[in-house]
Enzyme design. Sequence first.
Site, PDB file in Angstrom:
ATOM      1  CB  SER A 170      -0.883  -0.012   1.250  1.00 32.36           C
ATOM      2  OG  SER A 170      -1.444   1.259   1.464  1.00 32.36           O
TER       3      SER A 170
ATOM      4  CD  GLU B 211      -1.774   5.044   5.582  1.00 27.06           C
ATOM      5  OE1 GLU B 211      -2.306   5.662   4.641  1.00 27.06           O
ATOM      6  OE2 GLU B 211      -1.696   5.512   6.739  1.00 27.06           O
TER       7      GLU B 211
ATOM      8  CE1 TYR C 169      -4.138  -1.713   5.544  1.00 28.78           C
ATOM      9  CE2 TYR C 169      -3.037   0.310   4.879  1.00 28.78           C
ATOM     10  CZ  TYR C 169      -3.675  -0.870   4.544  1.00 28.78           C
ATOM     11  OH  TYR C 169      -3.860  -1.208   3.224  1.00 28.78           O
TER      12      TYR C 169
HETATM   13  P1  NAP Z   1     -11.474  -4.471   1.732  1.00 31.23           P
HETATM   14  O1  NAP Z   1     -12.611  -4.129   0.851  1.00 31.23           O
HETATM   15  O2  NAP Z   1     -11.449  -3.957   3.112  1.00 31.23           O
HETATM   16  O3  NAP Z   1     -11.353  -6.074   1.753  1.00 31.23           O
HETATM   17  C1  NAP Z   1     -10.555  -6.719   2.702  1.00 31.23           C
HETATM   18  C2  NAP Z   1     -10.812  -8.195   2.617  1.00 31.23           C
HETATM   19  O4  NAP Z   1     -10.052  -8.854   3.645  1.00 31.23           O
HETATM   20  C3  NAP Z   1     -12.286  -8.580   2.858  1.00 31.23           C
HETATM   21  O5  NAP Z   1     -12.616  -9.680   2.038  1.00 31.23           O
HETATM   22  C4  NAP Z   1     -12.268  -9.007   4.319  1.00 31.23           C
HETATM   23  O6  NAP Z   1     -13.310  -9.895   4.667  1.00 31.23           O
HETATM   24  C5  NAP Z   1     -10.928  -9.711   4.360  1.00 31.23           C
HETATM   25  N1  NAP Z   1     -10.446  -9.903   5.726  1.00 31.23           N
HETATM   26  C6  NAP Z   1     -10.400  -9.016   6.743  1.00 31.23           C
HETATM   27  N2  NAP Z   1      -9.912  -9.602   7.857  1.00 31.23           N
HETATM   28  C7  NAP Z   1      -9.665 -10.890   7.538  1.00 31.23           C
HETATM   29  C8  NAP Z   1      -9.204 -12.007   8.261  1.00 31.23           C
HETATM   30  N3  NAP Z   1      -8.893 -11.938   9.561  1.00 31.23           N
HETATM   31  N4  NAP Z   1      -9.081 -13.198   7.624  1.00 31.23           N
HETATM   32  C9  NAP Z   1      -9.417 -13.312   6.307  1.00 31.23           C
HETATM   33  N5  NAP Z   1      -9.872 -12.288   5.567  1.00 31.23           N
HETATM   34  C10 NAP Z   1      -9.997 -11.083   6.186  1.00 31.23           C
HETATM   35  O7  NAP Z   1     -10.093  -4.011   1.056  1.00 31.23           O
HETATM   36  P2  NAP Z   1      -9.790  -3.681  -0.479  1.00 31.23           P
HETATM   37  O8  NAP Z   1     -10.001  -2.231  -0.686  1.00 31.23           O
HETATM   38  O9  NAP Z   1     -10.449  -4.657  -1.336  1.00 31.23           O
HETATM   39  O10 NAP Z   1      -8.209  -3.905  -0.508  1.00 31.23           O
HETATM   40  C11 NAP Z   1      -7.660  -5.177  -0.795  1.00 31.23           C
HETATM   41  C12 NAP Z   1      -6.237  -5.230  -0.242  1.00 31.23           C
HETATM   42  O11 NAP Z   1      -5.458  -4.200  -0.824  1.00 31.23           O
HETATM   43  C13 NAP Z   1      -6.142  -5.046   1.260  1.00 31.23           C
HETATM   44  O12 NAP Z   1      -5.055  -5.819   1.711  1.00 31.23           O
HETATM   45  C14 NAP Z   1      -5.803  -3.571   1.406  1.00 31.23           C
HETATM   46  O13 NAP Z   1      -5.119  -3.355   2.618  1.00 31.23           O
HETATM   47  C15 NAP Z   1      -4.918  -3.358   0.202  1.00 31.23           C
HETATM   48  N6  NAP Z   1      -4.899  -2.018  -0.381  1.00 31.23           N
HETATM   49  C16 NAP Z   1      -6.068  -1.402  -0.700  1.00 31.23           C
HETATM   50  C17 NAP Z   1      -6.023  -0.154  -1.294  1.00 31.23           C
HETATM   51  C18 NAP Z   1      -7.285   0.573  -1.687  1.00 31.23           C
HETATM   52  O14 NAP Z   1      -7.211   1.773  -1.951  1.00 31.23           O
HETATM   53  N7  NAP Z   1      -8.416  -0.104  -1.779  1.00 31.23           N
HETATM   54  C19 NAP Z   1      -4.781   0.458  -1.563  1.00 31.23           C
HETATM   55  C20 NAP Z   1      -3.624  -0.232  -1.248  1.00 31.23           C
HETATM   56  C21 NAP Z   1      -3.673  -1.478  -0.665  1.00 31.23           C
HETATM   57  P3  NAP Z   1     -14.797  -9.327   5.082  1.00 31.23           P
HETATM   58  O15 NAP Z   1     -15.454  -8.976   3.778  1.00 31.23           O
HETATM   59  O16 NAP Z   1     -15.391 -10.483   5.771  1.00 31.23           O
HETATM   60  O17 NAP Z   1     -14.555  -8.139   5.953  1.00 31.23           O
HETATM   61  O1  G4F Z   2     -10.568   6.779   2.593  1.00 34.78           O
HETATM   62  P1  G4F Z   2      -9.574   6.692   3.685  1.00 34.78           P
HETATM   63  O2  G4F Z   2     -10.008   6.052   4.943  1.00 34.78           O
HETATM   64  O3  G4F Z   2      -8.305   5.985   3.046  1.00 34.78           O
HETATM   65  P2  G4F Z   2      -6.775   5.901   3.494  1.00 34.78           P
HETATM   66  O4  G4F Z   2      -6.559   6.201   4.919  1.00 34.78           O
HETATM   67  O5  G4F Z   2      -6.005   6.720   2.520  1.00 34.78           O
HETATM   68  O6  G4F Z   2      -6.474   4.345   3.278  1.00 34.78           O
HETATM   69  C1  G4F Z   2      -6.925   3.685   2.109  1.00 34.78           C
HETATM   70  O7  G4F Z   2      -5.930   3.790   1.127  1.00 34.78           O
HETATM   71  C2  G4F Z   2      -4.691   3.115   1.443  1.00 34.78           C
HETATM   72  C3  G4F Z   2      -3.740   3.352   0.277  1.00 34.78           C
HETATM   73  O8  G4F Z   2      -3.038   4.542   0.491  1.00 34.78           O
HETATM   74  C4  G4F Z   2      -4.999   1.644   1.637  1.00 34.78           C
HETATM   75  F1  G4F Z   2      -3.841   0.961   1.867  1.00 34.78           F
HETATM   76  C5  G4F Z   2      -5.962   1.467   2.788  1.00 34.78           C
HETATM   77  O9  G4F Z   2      -6.280   0.080   2.921  1.00 34.78           O
HETATM   78  C6  G4F Z   2      -7.242   2.237   2.473  1.00 34.78           C
HETATM   79  O10 G4F Z   2      -7.858   1.613   1.374  1.00 34.78           O
HETATM   80  O11 G4F Z   2      -9.038   8.159   4.054  1.00 34.78           O
HETATM   81  C7  G4F Z   2      -8.511   9.024   3.074  1.00 34.78           C
HETATM   82  C8  G4F Z   2      -8.279  10.405   3.693  1.00 34.78           C
HETATM   83  C9  G4F Z   2      -7.492  10.352   5.011  1.00 34.78           C
HETATM   84  O12 G4F Z   2      -6.529  11.362   5.001  1.00 34.78           O
HETATM   85  C10 G4F Z   2      -8.537  10.645   6.071  1.00 34.78           C
HETATM   86  O13 G4F Z   2      -8.046  11.280   7.237  1.00 34.78           O
HETATM   87  O14 G4F Z   2      -9.552  10.965   4.019  1.00 34.78           O
HETATM   88  C11 G4F Z   2      -9.477  11.542   5.291  1.00 34.78           C
HETATM   89  N1  G4F Z   2     -10.827  11.638   5.874  1.00 34.78           N
HETATM   90  C12 G4F Z   2     -11.459  12.785   6.182  1.00 34.78           C
HETATM   91  N2  G4F Z   2     -12.653  12.505   6.729  1.00 34.78           N
HETATM   92  C13 G4F Z   2     -11.615  10.602   6.211  1.00 34.78           C
HETATM   93  C14 G4F Z   2     -12.777  11.149   6.756  1.00 34.78           C
HETATM   94  N3  G4F Z   2     -11.448   9.251   6.086  1.00 34.78           N
HETATM   95  C15 G4F Z   2     -12.471   8.447   6.502  1.00 34.78           C
HETATM   96  N4  G4F Z   2     -12.342   7.105   6.349  1.00 34.78           N
HETATM   97  N5  G4F Z   2     -13.624   8.947   7.058  1.00 34.78           N
HETATM   98  C16 G4F Z   2     -13.822  10.284   7.211  1.00 34.78           C
HETATM   99  O15 G4F Z   2     -14.851  10.713   7.732  1.00 34.78           O
END
Ligand code: NAP
Ligand code: G4F
Length: 337
Positions: free
Chosen positions: A131, A133, A154
């Site tokens: 990520s 992050e 995280y």
């Molecule tokens: P997500 O929607 O939160 O999906 C996470 C998945 O992990 C869900 O299927 C969840 O199951 C499963 N999970 C959570 N805890 C678990 C456990 N203890 N054992 C087995 N499975 C578990 O995340 P996403 O946005 O699809 O992201 C996919 C991956 O990419 C994650 O690793 C995330 O950290 C990483 N990532 C995401 C982003 C982004 O912007 N989306 C960016 C960079 C990296 P449930 O459905 O049951 O909760």
């Molecule tokens: O949507 P966010 O919660 O995403 P964040 O923290 O960037 O993390 C996501 O992206 C990562 C990749 O860089 C992934 F690895 C991670 O798993 C996840 O998918 O927050 C984005 C921004 C932050 O700066 C947060 O402080 O939005 C700001 N924010 C402002 N108000 C909020 C809110 N975030 C959330 N979730 N909820 C709010 O009310």
Amino acid sequence: MMKTALITGTTGQDGSYLVELLLSKGYEVHGTKRRSSSFNTSRLEEVARAEGHRPDGLSLHYADLSDASSITNLVRDIQPDEIYNLGAQSHVAVSFDIPEYTADVTGAATIRLLEAIRASGVDTRFYQASSSEMFGSTPPPQNEATPFHPRSPYGCAKVFSYWSTINYREAYGLHASNGILFNHESSRRGETFVTRKITRAVARIAEGVQNKLVLGNLDAVRDWGYAPEYVEAMWMMLQQDQPDDYVIATGEAHSVREFVQAAFERVNLDWERYTETDSRYERPAEVDALIGDYSKAKRQLGWSPTTTFTGLVHRMVDDDVQAVRDEKAGRNVRVEL
Ligand code: NAP
Ligand code: G4F
């Protein structure tokens, strides 16, 4: 020959899109799901609806990343050609509340999978969902050479997984790659991440079932892409002869405030009238700006994003407006998959 893939986190946003992509390529797909007291496969139901039935090539298995035996058994029994580790406690703000659990499931679990591969001797390719992050407070633009400075439990857990993946590649010769993905969104994005929280609230306000949107830090800057394009990059990484690590991003930066403004504009409402801030949505440590340089992925994988920021916002708002209308009409019925 038909390939077999194992995906952890199949029920999540990316997992559901990757299932669709791999099925369309003729893969036999195995995914994990967690035991839950309520339905937790709604995103896969969308895949089933698109196909018109439960996808033939998809098998779901109960497993948990904190349960080594469930992971080891799946790797040994399925002997997949490709493994995508997408499962994680993926919410940054929540990781401050449950840091030890996050370290286990988002960090240590990667070692569980890598050890299962090594110990079983299965000939497979491994993708780790790393990520942006991890870059934390290191200023943008960020690429594969940028030092990490994580700002959350995280982020720390993802750094552990990132280096574990490289370590198993170097120590045991595994075909193991990291995709360092910047934020990517869609109408399947979890409802508590900021983009979806915004588009859902905008749709509900426009449809008269919500009064206001309450957010935390509006100044944070993110590089938001479209999730289906990002899972394509995951697959491309595992088709390379050599394993490697790649930044996947758009290179376009916008603040949370700009996202809110664009979302309300889509339904012809004034964002300032409906948006408030509350410190309860702020984090103990913030990541101010993430902007990715994806030139290596473009050069080596031939990958580039196509969805623009405005296109993404419009698509998410439109889909959420439709979802609210479906909900009002009683068309959102959930079933077991
Ligand atoms: P997500 O929607 O939160 O999906 C996470 C998945 O992990 C869900 O299927 C969840 O199951 C499963 N999970 C959570 N805890 C678990 C456990 N203890 N054992 C087995 N499975 C578990 O995340 P996403 O946005 O699809 O992201 C996919 C991956 O990419 C994650 O690793 C995330 O950290 C990483 N990532 C995401 C982003 C982004 O912007 N989306 C960016 C960079 C990296 P449930 O459905 O049951 O909760
Ligand atoms: O949507 P966010 O919660 O995403 P964040 O923290 O960037 O993390 C996501 O992206 C990562 C990749 O860089 C992934 F690895 C991670 O798993 C996840 O998918 O927050 C984005 C921004 C932050 O700066 C947060 O402080 O939005 C700001 N924010 C402002 N108000 C909020 C809110 N975030 C959330 N979730 N909820 C709010 O009310």
